[in-house]
Design a protein around this motif. Structure first.
Motif, PDB file in Angstrom:
ATOM      1  N   ALA A 264      -0.115  25.791  34.949  1.00 58.22           N
ATOM      2  CA  ALA A 264       1.431  25.692  34.731  1.00 58.22           C
ATOM      3  C   ALA A 264       1.478  24.425  33.861  1.00 58.22           C
ATOM      4  CB  ALA A 264       2.145  25.582  36.004  1.00 58.22           C
TER       5      ALA A 264
ATOM      6  N   VAL B 218       9.541  25.383  30.900  1.00 55.70           N
ATOM      7  CA  VAL B 218       8.378  25.931  31.330  1.00 55.70           C
ATOM      8  C   VAL B 218       7.556  26.475  30.559  1.00 55.70           C
ATOM      9  CG1 VAL B 218       7.309  27.417  33.013  1.00 55.70           C
ATOM     10  CG2 VAL B 218       9.120  25.907  33.724  1.00 55.70           C
TER      11      VAL B 218
ATOM     12  N   ILE C 278       2.948  29.571  33.007  1.00 52.99           N
ATOM     13  CA  ILE C 278       2.424  29.595  34.408  1.00 52.99           C
ATOM     14  C   ILE C 278       1.504  30.651  34.581  1.00 52.99           C
ATOM     15  CG2 ILE C 278       4.506  30.540  35.318  1.00 52.99           C
ATOM     16  CD1 ILE C 278       3.818  28.918  37.929  1.00 52.99           C
TER      17      ILE C 278
ATOM     18  N   GLY D  40       1.200  30.521  42.674  1.00 52.40           N
ATOM     19  CA  GLY D  40       2.249  30.061  41.859  1.00 52.40           C
ATOM     20  C   GLY D  40       3.329  29.384  42.239  1.00 52.40           C
TER      21      GLY D  40
ATOM     22  N   MET E 198       5.118  25.792  40.737  1.00 53.28           N
ATOM     23  CA  MET E 198       6.511  25.668  40.283  1.00 53.28           C
ATOM     24  C   MET E 198       7.125  24.655  41.204  1.00 53.28           C
ATOM     25  SD  MET E 198       7.798  27.693  37.995  1.00 53.28           S
ATOM     26  CE  MET E 198       9.535  27.482  38.442  1.00 53.28           C
TER      27      MET E 198
END
Length: 159
Positions: free
Chosen positions: A60, A75, A78, A90, A94
């Motif tokens: 990520a 962002v 990812i 994931g 995050m």
């Protein structure tokens, strides 16, 4: 969640990230090793990876834009190895990025394919909402993207 080791990526991890990216985004111009090297090395970015031993199982990337006193975040990417999806990797990636965002109390933005329901649900669980649509954002496939926004933590507390 399957046990994973998380650590900040270095330019030495760029090849592994690009290999995983090629699997995940084959139809949408996946990032090259050179692109990952450049982004990982940039002073305004934070890239981290999930590893099972020496094998990267997810990555990520987050960019901080603007001054530290009034930042905004984006962002960049990812991705999780298809064999590891649905196991919390994931979400853990995050969580680390949003922790960074919240420490500096900035809003965060991202784009996501309109058909990526699992990712959209994940982002919504972190407080993102759909702000708009970017037509043909993914140029290779022609797929649209939602632009999603997460307000800064001080604005979320006021609601």
């Amino acid at each position: 969640m399957t046990a994973a080791e998380f650590r900040e990526l270095t330019v030495a991890d760029a090849a592994a990230a690009a290999e995983l990216e090629a699997v995940l985004f084959a139809g949408d111009n996946p990032w090259s090793e050179a692109a990952f090297r450049s982004e990982i090395a940039a002073p305004h970015t934070f890239y981290l990876g999930a590893f099972d031993g020496a094998t990267m199982t997810g990555y990520a990337g987050l960019a901080m834009l603007g001054p530290r006193e009034d930042p905004e975040f984006e962002v960049h990417t990812i991705g999780v190895d298809p064999s590891r999806q649905g196991r919390g990797v994931g979400r853990a990636l995050m969580d680390q990025m949003m922790h960074t965002v919240d420490l500096l109390d900035g809003p965060c933005f991202l784009e996501v394919r309109v058909d990526n329901t699992a990712a959209i649900r994940l982002y919504e669980s972190f407080g993102f909402f759909t702000a708009g649509v970017r037509k043909n954002y993914y140029q290779a496939s022609g797929m649209d993207a939602y632009t999603m926004t997460r307000p800064k933590i001080s604005e979320r507390r006021d609601q």
